[in-house]
Every structure is written in C-alpha cells, then in structure tokens.
Design a protein around this motif. Structure first.
Motif, PDB file in Angstrom:
ATOM      1  N   UNK A 142       0.849  -1.188   0.000  1.00  0.00           N
ATOM      2  CA  UNK A 142       0.000   0.000   0.000  1.00  0.00           C
ATOM      3  C   UNK A 142       0.884   1.237   0.000  1.00  0.00           C
ATOM      4  N   UNK A 143       0.750   2.039  -1.042  1.00  0.00           N
ATOM      5  CA  UNK A 143       1.532   3.267  -1.176  1.00  0.00           C
ATOM      6  C   UNK A 143       0.650   4.436  -0.776  1.00  0.00           C
ATOM      7  N   UNK A 144       1.010   5.098   0.306  1.00  0.00           N
ATOM      8  CA  UNK A 144       0.196   6.191   0.827  1.00  0.00           C
ATOM      9  C   UNK A 144       0.921   7.520   0.606  1.00  0.00           C
ATOM     10  N   UNK A 145       0.408   8.317  -0.312  1.00  0.00           N
ATOM     11  CA  UNK A 145       0.984   9.631  -0.588  1.00  0.00           C
ATOM     12  C   UNK A 145       0.095  10.771  -0.084  1.00  0.00           C
ATOM     13  N   UNK A 159      -2.334   7.722  -3.870  1.00  0.00           N
ATOM     14  CA  UNK A 159      -2.271   6.586  -2.962  1.00  0.00           C
ATOM     15  C   UNK A 159      -2.969   5.383  -3.592  1.00  0.00           C
ATOM     16  N   UNK A 160      -2.288   4.237  -3.596  1.00  0.00           N
ATOM     17  CA  UNK A 160      -2.851   3.054  -4.221  1.00  0.00           C
ATOM     18  C   UNK A 160      -2.045   1.814  -3.842  1.00  0.00           C
ATOM     19  N   UNK A 161      -2.582   0.670  -4.203  1.00  0.00           N
ATOM     20  CA  UNK A 161      -1.873  -0.584  -4.001  1.00  0.00           C
ATOM     21  C   UNK A 161      -0.976  -0.871  -5.196  1.00  0.00           C
ATOM     22  N   UNK A 162       0.071  -1.659  -4.937  1.00  0.00           N
ATOM     23  CA  UNK A 162       0.929  -2.116  -6.016  1.00  0.00           C
ATOM     24  C   UNK A 162       1.151  -3.619  -5.847  1.00  0.00           C
ATOM     25  N   UNK A 163       1.078  -4.345  -6.974  1.00  0.00           N
ATOM     26  CA  UNK A 163       1.227  -5.798  -6.951  1.00  0.00           C
ATOM     27  C   UNK A 163       2.586  -6.190  -7.540  1.00  0.00           C
ATOM     28  N   UNK A 164       3.283  -7.065  -6.833  1.00  0.00           N
ATOM     29  CA  UNK A 164       4.551  -7.609  -7.310  1.00  0.00           C
ATOM     30  C   UNK A 164       4.424  -9.125  -7.416  1.00  0.00           C
ATOM     31  N   UNK A 165       5.129  -9.708  -8.369  1.00  0.00           N
ATOM     32  CA  UNK A 165       5.272 -11.158  -8.436  1.00  0.00           C
ATOM     33  C   UNK A 165       6.771 -11.450  -8.458  1.00  0.00           C
ATOM     34  N   UNK A 184      -6.792   1.322  -3.429  1.00  0.00           N
ATOM     35  CA  UNK A 184      -6.295   0.256  -2.557  1.00  0.00           C
ATOM     36  C   UNK A 184      -7.067  -1.037  -2.810  1.00  0.00           C
ATOM     37  N   UNK A 185      -6.338  -2.139  -2.901  1.00  0.00           N
ATOM     38  CA  UNK A 185      -6.943  -3.442  -3.142  1.00  0.00           C
ATOM     39  C   UNK A 185      -7.644  -3.938  -1.879  1.00  0.00           C
ATOM     40  N   UNK A 186      -8.904  -4.345  -2.023  1.00  0.00           N
ATOM     41  CA  UNK A 186      -9.675  -4.848  -0.894  1.00  0.00           C
ATOM     42  C   UNK A 186      -9.954  -6.344  -1.014  1.00  0.00           C
TER      43      UNK A 186
END
Length: 484
Positions: A142-145, A159-165, A184-186
């Motif tokens: 979760x990136x909170x700006x 502000x948003x979520x980021x997905x990594x693999x 943000x991913x819920x």
C-alpha cells in the motif's frame, strides 16, 4: 493447535516468571515451552511455526528454535522483521520488514538460516498481503501519498496498491510493469490462471502470471465491494451501488448488465435455496436474482426502517425473509409482502451503539473474512464459494469437527453454539427501569425476555458464538445467558 504469546510466562512447577516467547498448546491449555529472549532482542513481529520449529523475528535478527528442546538452530541476519511466513511445500522461509514506508522481503534457507536474497528485495509501499503462487511470491503493498504536500504531492502518484510477483529463486520482480490499481486493493485471490483483485474505490481485474491482463479491460463496479464469491457460472460481486455475476474467462457480465441501485449504507445478501434465487437488500429495497438466468426483480421497496436505518442482514427463515438492523426487525413473506415489523428506539447518544441484530451476524462476517484470508493455507487461494450465513457455519463446523485435534474440536463446539441463539435477536433500548436488552423471536417478532442493565453508558461485551452477555458494573462482571 499452538498459540504464541510474547511477554512474561510462569513456568509450571517452578513458580517463577521468565521473559520470552511462550508457546501454548490449546488442546490442553498448557504452556509447552518458553523461548527466552534478551531485552535487547525482543520479538518485534509475527512469528511462524515451521514443522517442529518456531521462527521468531527479533530486534537484532531472526532465530529458529527447536520446539522440543528450545535450542536455537540458526540465526538469520534480518533486523526488525514485521512478519515471518514459511512455505512448507517448497521448504522456504520469508521475512518481511517495513522500512521508511516501504517493504523489504528476505528469503531464508530453512535448514541453515543463510540469506538466499542477501540484500533483500526492496518494494515500494507498506506490506498489505501476500500469497504463494506456482509462478512466484505475489506481494501487495500500500503506497500512501496522502500526507505529502507541495511539489512532493504533485510529483507523486496517488495513494494506491501495487502488486509484485517475485521470482522464487532470485527475488526479482517478474513483471516489467505492475497492473494499474487506481486505489487500494480490498479483495485479492490467486486463481489457477492468474490473480483476481478488487479495488475498494471500485473495479475488478484479472492478471495472468506473466503480467498480461486476461480481460480486454478492467471491469467497472461500484465502490466498497462487500462480497466476491464463487458461483457455478462465475464470480458474484456485491458493491454499495451494483451487483453482477462475472464470467472469469472474459470479465463480462453473465447477467448481461449489472444490477444498479442507489448508493447504500449497507448491502446484505443470502441465497434462497428452495427458490433458486439470490436475495439482496440495499437502499432500493430487496432484489431477487435467478441463479440460473440472472433475471432480476425488485421484490419490494418497502423496507423503511425507523431511525433511518437500513437492513444490515437478510436471512431466510421457514416462514419468510427476515431483515434486521440494530433497532429494527422486519419479516416479509416469500413474495416480499410485510408480515410484521418490530422497532425499539435506541437508548440515546449517551449509550453505546446498538447491540448485535442477531447472534449469527457478526460471527458470519468474521468467519467469512477469515476463510477468505486463509484460503491459501486451507484449500486453494481462489475466490471462496458462496454460502448463506447458516449454511456456511454448518459446513465450517462439520469440517472442523472432522479434524482429529481436540483444540479444533473445541472450536467446532463454539461454531455449533451459534445454533443455540439463531432464533432470537437482541436489541438495546430503554425498558422499564433503565437501559436494557430485549430478546425478540425472529419468527414471530414477539418479545421473549428483557434484561435490565440500568446504566446509561453500559459497558458490555457479547460472546456472539456462545450466546453470553458480559456486563461490567463497578468491580463486578455480570454474565447473562442470552439463550434463555
């Protein structure tokens, strides 16, 4: 079943307290072992049990202890790890550390404690969740700006979520470009062919393990997706302003179009098995949706609760459809006509909020969330199947009861205990003599009992599972059996 507690522990037969991490066996309710920790290296994150070992994150390092002997097997040079997670299927251990609003992921050799990702993999944002997949370690941050100002705010992404693999061997992010989330991913699920996620502000998307979107475009939905559940023909989602059944291969509506309704404070759903339909309550009223063809109809718009409440729960009873909220109960027949409506005024702003609308409501939510969150550890990490509240708990209790572990047996008993209170709802209101609880029969609306509390600012706790009310009065705790 083991329970880990950080702090002071009293050794059995010794009578003295020791500082450290205590491991308790819930089957017998006893302390099994104390893993002593120095004050300079206290446990600071969430540990994990890996086979016959316990992995403890500390201020200075991560240590692996043999549970039987308490001896330290190895030490890994990772400071202030916030969470440890092990994958017994691949014999891997991961340590997550929060650093300056970002996350560092370390991979540790389960046998020696040596760091397989020596420098750690630095990810932008705070750790939100992670899942083990066949393609690698999926991590959501979760990136909170929101706190940035001036040029910093203008230059930063929202502000948003980021997905990594992350690659299992090297830890390198396998995706050149992370999928856009725009919030943000819920909801986050690992399917056989990729990752499905829902965003709190609205929107659902599905990404293949190669990072390529599996749908032509992200699906637009209303905000606050309250439920995502597997059905025979797709995945059902319910948001604060729309509902739809989605084909997982195409991302398109199975119904043809989403069911749109006014933005709702609360949306609840259930499945009417005998009539093969979903029932959804929202600001418009109660909708019925045919499970097979997706045809829908507004069953009734007459769900006007007093105090401007909206139904927070919907339940199929033998004699109709029960809608409930904090201060209201309403019974509809199966065609949507009102049979009865019970309302009891809230005791006032000085009192706590109303008590549970029904003993099952909070339990159902807790269990559903827990089941979804731990899906990867129990069965598969895909979208959980849809079950109405009572059917869900019957199934869960039966499943738990099959496990040959006395600790699980005790938990199964508590799930079964909800049946003792499923026929009554409890409303906090003013009764003769002061503030109290009214017990209402769910099938008739009749008052079954009253419990006088008197206190204008009652301090109480409800065990919704076992059906007990604990009321604090001075230095005394009174216990009421809500099943009687």
């Amino acid at each position: 079943m083991m329970f880990v507690v950080n702090g002071m522990h009293k050794e059995e037969g010794v009578g003295k307290y020791k500082q450290g991490v205590g491991l308790y066996d819930l089957k017998i309710g006893k302390l099994i072992k104390i893993f002593e920790r120095k004050a300079a290296n206290l446990m600071v994150g969430r540990p994990d049990i890996f086979g016959n070992n316990i992995i403890i994150p500390g201020i200075k390092n991560v240590e692996c202890y043999d549970i039987a002997t308490g001896a330290v097997k190895w030490t890994a040079a990772v400071k202030n790890a916030t969470e440890i997670s092990s994958n017994e299927g691949t014999n891997e251990i991961y340590a997550f550390r929060t650093k300056g609003g970002n996350t560092v992921v370390y991979k540790i050799d389960a046998k020696s404690g040596s760091l397989l990702w020596a420098e750690g993999n630095k990810l932008k944002g705070n750790l939100d969740r992670f899942e083990f997949t066949k393609a690698g370690l999926a991590v959501v941050t979760a990136i909170d700006n929101s706190g940035k100002k001036g040029l910093g705010k203008l230059a930063s992404a929202k502000s948003q979520s980021k997905i990594y693999l992350l690659d299992n061997k090297s830890g390198v992010d396998l995706w050149e470009k992370s999928p856009k989330t725009k919030g943000f991913i819920s909801h986050f699920y690992v399917e056989d062919d990729g990752i499905l996620f829902g965003v709190a502000t609205g929107g659902i998307n599905k990404i293949g393990f190669d990072g390529v979107p599996l749908w032509k475009k992200p699906l637009k939905t209303g905000a606050n997706i309250q439920l995502m559940a597997r059905m025979p023909k797709g995945v059902l989602y319910i948001s604060e302003s729309d509902t739809d059944l989605i084909n997982m291969d195409t991302g398109e509506s199975v119904f043809g179009n989403a069911i749109k309704y006014k933005k709702s404070k609360s949306v609840a759903s259930t499945f009417d098995e005998q009539r093969n339909r979903f029932l959804i309550t929202c600001s418009d009223g109660v909708y019925e949706i045919d499970r097979d063809n997706g045809e829908y109809n507004l069953l009734t718009s007459n769900t006007n609760f007093d105090e401007k409440e909206e139904p927070t729960d919907i339940e199929i009873r033998s004699n109709g459809i029960l809608l409930s909220a904090s201060q209201n109960l309403m019974m509809l027949d199966f065609n949507g006509n009102e049979n009865w409506h019970v309302y009891h005024r809230a005791p006032g702003k000085s009192a706590f909020g109303a008590i549970m609308a029904g003993a099952l409501t909070a339990v159902a939510l807790t269990a559903a969330v827990s089941h979804a969150a731990n899906a990867g550890y129990l069965k598969a990490s895909g979208v959980p199947s849809y079950n109405s509240t009572v059917r869900f708990h019957d199934k869960q209790a039966d499943n738990w009861a099959k496990i040959a572990d006395q600790g699980f047996q005790e938990l199964a008993k508590r799930f079964k205990a909800t049946k003792a209170t499923e026929n009554a709802a409890f409303i906090l209101t003013n009764i003769d003599g002061g503030v109290g609880l009214i017990k209402v029969d769910k099938d008739s609306g009749d008052t079954l009992n009253e419990i006088l509390i008197k206190d204008k600012k009652p301090m109480y706790e409800v065990d919704e599972i076992a059906g007990f009310l604990y009321f604090g009065k001075g230095s005394t705790i009174l216990v009421y059996d809500l099943k009687k």
